[in-house]
Design an enzyme around this catalytic site. Structure first.
Site, mmCIF file in Angstrom:
data_model
loop_
_atom_site.group_PDB
_atom_site.id
_atom_site.type_symbol
_atom_site.label_atom_id
_atom_site.label_comp_id
_atom_site.label_asym_id
_atom_site.label_seq_id
_atom_site.Cartn_x
_atom_site.Cartn_y
_atom_site.Cartn_z
ATOM 1 N N HIS A 117 -7.191 8.027 -0.631
ATOM 2 C CA HIS A 117 -5.925 7.293 -0.548
ATOM 3 C C HIS A 117 -6.013 6.193 0.503
ATOM 4 C CE1 HIS A 117 -1.679 6.661 -1.112
ATOM 5 N NE2 HIS A 117 -1.466 6.769 0.188
ATOM 6 N N LEU A 136 0.840 -1.197 0.000
ATOM 7 C CA LEU A 136 0.000 0.000 0.000
ATOM 8 C C LEU A 136 0.876 1.249 0.000
ATOM 9 C CD1 LEU A 136 -2.580 1.738 0.489
ATOM 10 C CD2 LEU A 136 -2.323 1.218 2.933
ATOM 11 N N SER A 137 0.553 2.201 -0.844
ATOM 12 C CA SER A 137 1.175 3.523 -0.840
ATOM 13 C C SER A 137 2.690 3.411 -1.018
ATOM 14 C CB SER A 137 0.786 4.250 0.456
ATOM 15 O OG SER A 137 1.127 5.596 0.404
ATOM 16 N N ALA A 138 3.480 3.826 -0.027
ATOM 17 C CA ALA A 138 4.934 3.657 -0.154
ATOM 18 C C ALA A 138 5.289 2.188 -0.308
ATOM 19 C CB ALA A 138 5.634 4.256 1.066
#
Length: 465
Positions: free
Chosen positions: A273, A135-137
């Site tokens: 997000h 997820l994300s980073a």
């Protein structure tokens, strides 16, 4: 995401019940921690999934909310949750934008690879079925790991993430997050090819998840990711088919030359997000809500299916997977299949989308009661005289004839992300009909009617679908 000012301190250390820390997994040049989970009595030869948390999160946070442990129990595979810390990054993010941590054989990338090796040795995992998600980073790092180690990972899932090697420092990371470079598919693909071992010809299958209202990682990243991985696979950027799923999700599928999905893009209308979850007890539900865990659709379930972790008939028996599974015909409501007989098989189980729909003694089956103009994925497993199913066959896709019109109202930007339209020179055009829809932005809205597969017309005055 690592560099957003509103994201602050590191999450707590992993301590959830069932999650165990592993030490001594290698030289660990990236200074990461390794946590793992596996169902009791897990047999050898099962898959392995690596799951990377997002910024300000931890291994236990991802374990608690993502839904992955549910499917490890249900389908039978091991999980590894790498964890970074504020010592590596002020917001406890994986350093997806630092070459020293994303290059094969270096930093955090090598630490994660060493965790794979440790888990494979510990569980006897099938090295041909190792997968990575984040997820994300963690998603940015996932994309880089898929590029740097295509010989290790059979598939990946990039959730609210960025193209592989989009950034190589802090400044370019901000650019990628908020306004990713509009490179050509070949330019994106070259970044992957240059990171992989020389001569690589086999690539991971990639799922891309993105909310259309994400203000931390711009939705345009999903388009660039699609361009990158379809180019790596040597296929076009027009979807082979699209499907409407729950939670306002549009799935666009890009098949390889054999008709098997190579890249899938899940666009979730209105989602901000985070990781898509869907709390509940149903098979297709998972996870729990929390910061950056958003109640829309269970992404872990659909990703597991895309990778084939649901088994699709994979059992514990010794019989090999049937070969030659072929779609021999379709009607509006049926799909007919044949395959090569397996020596020693007493019967065969037929699976549609991972769910058993029939048993037959012959090497052929006709599935009935299907929807018109719809794509279905099938696998088959041979069953021995004791009633034990063996390994599943490779999947095939059957699409019934006929077509049911569908209608979608969205911004011009969201229509392009979903594959219903495309943009050229800052303007948007309906896929198929090429009707002009105006500027390519999030403010101009139209209703598009799909009148035949891949063919859309503007239907602002009324839609029949």
């Amino acid at each position: 995401m690592a560099l957003t000012a509103g994201l602050v301190a590191a999450g707590p250390q992993a301590s959830a019940a069932g999650l165990t820390q592993v030490t001594g997994f290698g030289t660990n040049p990236g200074n990461l921690s390794m946590y793992e989970y596996a169902p009791a009595g897990l047999s050898a030869g099962r898959p392995l999934v690596i799951a990377l948390h997002g910024c300000t999160q931890s291994a236990s946070d991802y374990y608690d909310h993502s839904g992955w442990p549910k499917f490890a129990d249900l389908y039978g595979f091991a999980l590894v949750f790498p964890q970074t810390s504020s010592a590596n990054n002020g917001n406890s993010c994986f350093n997806w934008f630092q070459p020293g941590d994303t290059t094969r054989g270096q930093g955090e990338a090598l630490s994660i690879k060493q965790m794979v090796d440790k888990a494979v040795a510990q569980y006897g995992s099938d090295t041909g079925r190792v997968y990575i998600t984040g997820l994300s980073a963690g998603a940015g790092m996932t994309a880089n790991m898929l590029a740097a180690y295509p010989d290790v990972f059979a598939g990946g899932s990039i959730d609210s993430g960025l193209p592989a090697y989009c950034a190589n420092d802090t400044a370019s990371a901000y650019t990628c997050m908020y306004s990713p470079p509009d490179r050509t598919p070949a330019q994106w693909g070259d970044l992957v090819r240059s990171a992989a071992p020389a001569g690589t010809t086999s690539w991971p299958r990639v799922a891309i998840w993105q909310g259309t209202s994400d203000t931390t990682v711009a939705p345009a990243n999903a388009t660039e990711l699609r361009d990158q991985w379809t180019n790596v696979w040597g296929i076009g950027q027009t979807p082979s088919r699209t499907e409407s799923l729950t939670g306002g999700t549009t799935l666009s599928v890009y098949d390889d030359g054999s008709g098997r999905p190579a890249v899938e893009v899940y666009s979730i209308s209105g989602m901000a997000h985070g990781l898509a979850v869907d709390p509940g007890s149903g098979t297709e539900q998972c996870g729990s809500t929390g910061t950056y865990y958003l109640d829309t659709i269970c992404s872990s379930y659909h990703t597991a299916r895309f990778w084939g972790l649901d088994g699709g008939g994979t059992g514990t028996g010794a019989l090999p997977a049937p070969t030659g599974l072929t779609v021999t015909g379709t009607t509006d409501t049926t799909a007919s299949l044949t395959w090569n007989a397996v020596d020693g098989a007493a019967s065969y189980q037929v699976f549609r989308g991972g769910t058993k729909v029939g048993t037959t003694a012959s090497a052929g089956y006709t599935d009935t009661g299907l929807a018109t103009g719809t794509a279905y994925r099938y696998t088959v497993a041979a069953v021995d005289s004791s009633g034990t199913a063996g390994a599943a066959s490779a999947a095939v896709t059957a699409t019934t004839t006929g077509f049911t019109p569908t209608c979608d109202t969205a911004s011009n930007y969201d229509h392009t992300v979903a594959g219903r339209a495309h943009q050229s020179g800052g303007y948007t055009y309906a896929q198929g009909s090429q009707q002009a829809m105006g500027l390519w932005n999030t403010f101009t809205t139209h209703t598009l009617e799909q009148t035949s597969p891949g063919y859309y017309v503007i239907a602002d005055s009324g839609c029949t679908g």
